[in-house]
Design an enzyme around this catalytic site. Structure first.
Site, short mmCIF file in Angstrom:
data_model
loop_
_atom_site.label_atom_id
_atom_site.label_comp_id
_atom_site.label_asym_id
_atom_site.label_seq_id
_atom_site.Cartn_x
_atom_site.Cartn_y
_atom_site.Cartn_z
N ASP A 141 0.84 -1.21 0.00
CA ASP A 141 0.00 0.00 0.00
C ASP A 141 0.87 1.25 0.00
O ASP A 141 0.46 2.30 0.50
CB ASP A 141 -0.91 -0.01 1.24
CG ASP A 141 -2.04 0.99 1.13
OD1 ASP A 141 -2.62 1.35 2.18
OD2 ASP A 141 -2.34 1.44 0.00
N LYS A 144 2.60 3.62 -5.69
CA LYS A 144 2.04 2.60 -6.60
C LYS A 144 3.06 2.13 -7.63
O LYS A 144 3.00 1.01 -8.09
CB LYS A 144 0.78 3.14 -7.28
CG LYS A 144 -0.26 3.66 -6.27
CD LYS A 144 -0.49 2.69 -5.09
CE LYS A 144 -1.14 3.39 -3.90
NZ LYS A 144 -1.08 2.58 -2.66
N ASP A 169 -3.35 -3.04 -2.41
CA ASP A 169 -4.41 -2.03 -2.39
C ASP A 169 -4.35 -1.18 -3.66
O ASP A 169 -3.32 -1.09 -4.32
CB ASP A 169 -4.26 -1.12 -1.16
CG ASP A 169 -5.48 -0.22 -0.96
OD1 ASP A 169 -5.33 0.87 -0.37
OD2 ASP A 169 -6.58 -0.58 -1.44
N ASN A 170 -5.47 -0.55 -4.03
CA ASN A 170 -5.52 0.46 -5.09
C ASN A 170 -5.23 -0.03 -6.50
O ASN A 170 -4.67 0.73 -7.31
CB ASN A 170 -4.55 1.61 -4.76
CG ASN A 170 -4.72 2.12 -3.38
OD1 ASN A 170 -3.81 2.05 -2.55
ND2 ASN A 170 -5.91 2.64 -3.08
N GLU A 199 -11.58 4.06 -0.66
CA GLU A 199 -11.94 4.33 0.74
C GLU A 199 -12.80 5.59 0.89
O GLU A 199 -12.51 6.63 0.31
CB GLU A 199 -10.68 4.45 1.63
CG GLU A 199 -9.61 5.39 1.14
CD GLU A 199 -8.54 4.67 0.34
OE1 GLU A 199 -8.83 3.65 -0.29
OE2 GLU A 199 -7.41 5.15 0.31
#
Ligand SMILES: O=C(NC/C=C/[C@H]1O[C@@H](n2cnc3c(NCCO)ncnc32)[C@H](O)[C@@H]1O)c1cc(-c2ccc(F)cc2)cc(O)c1O
Ligand SMILES: [Mg+2]
Length: 214
Positions: A141, A144, A169-170, A199
């Protein structure tokens, strides 16, 4: 000078949450991010998916890349069995200082080792410095564009074993296209996508779970 958002997030935890109660820390941060200021925590919706992956796996050795304020650190550590250990890497000293206090408020210091530094510097030192053979679970996380290089680095350092689970994540927002292409096409991973939302918003996002096949 004006406080920072992480400082205001910590204040909300100290005001609303009960010391030693990880769930109240999680709820306090979610309340702050929904009703006061958005912050880039994995959040409650994706957090429930994270919880189910961790609970099913029951990992002993966990690595988190990118602590930020410690929200997902607390989410993961609260579910770990006695004796299990979570190492979380954070290279921003201000964020690390906030995260330490969030982790302490949750009463989870014994399960968590927050290491201040960059993932690329510390991944190669996991074995000799922390006596880690391999990780059972890794939560990605951080920046990126670092998911893919750090995953290859963990492979090269022999930190992944048959069955190690990477959860990223993401993968939609902000997105990690090079990482997704790699784990979904590599013969060394069995990958699956958990559709969710960014989120505290209605925008699409999701988590990618990738099992290393050795
Ligand atoms: O950018 C996002 N996360 C980054 C996290 C960085 C944290 O991790 C730390 N960190 C970074 N690289 C490293 C590193 N190693 C690599 C560099 O050496 N080694 C150690 N620590 C590292 C930083 O210091 C931060 O604490 C994000 C954005 C949105 C978003 C979505 C939509 C929007 F509109 C806006 C934002 C939503 C999310 O859930 C997100 O996670
Ligand atoms: Mg994130």
């Amino acid at each position: 000078t004006r406080s920072t958002r992480p400082q205001r997030l910590l204040k909300a935890v100290q005001k609303r949450a009960t010391r030693g109660d990880p769930q109240s820390v999680i709820s306090a941060i979610d309340h702050f991010c929904r009703h006061s200021e958005w912050a880039m925590n994995v959040g409650d919706e994706k957090g429930s998916i994270l919880d189910s992956v961790v609970s099913e796996l029951n990992p002993e050795k966990v690595l988190e890349l990118g602590t930020y304020c410690g929200y997902s650190t607390v989410r993961i550590a609260r579910l770990l069995p006695p004796g299990a250990r979570l190492i979380t890497l954070e290279f921003n000293a201000d964020y690390a200082a906030i995260a330490r206090q969030v982790i302490s408020w949750a009463g989870l210091e014994d399960k968590i080792q927050l290491v201040e530094g960059a993932s690329e510097d510390w991944i190669p030192r996991m074995k000799e410095h922390f006596g880690i053979e391999t990780f059972d679970f890794v939560f990605l996380d951080h920046w990126k564009d670092r998911y893919l290089p750090d995953t290859k680095l963990m492979e090269d350092c022999g930190l992944l074993r048959k069955g190690t689970v990477l959860l990223a994540d993401n993968v939609i927002c902000p997105g990690v296209p090079d990482y997704l292409e790699y784990v979904r096409n590599s013969l060394s991973y069995k990958s699956s996508y958990f559709k969710s939302h960014l989120e505290y918003t209605k925008a699409e996002d999701g988590l990618e779970k990738s099992v290393f096949l050795g």
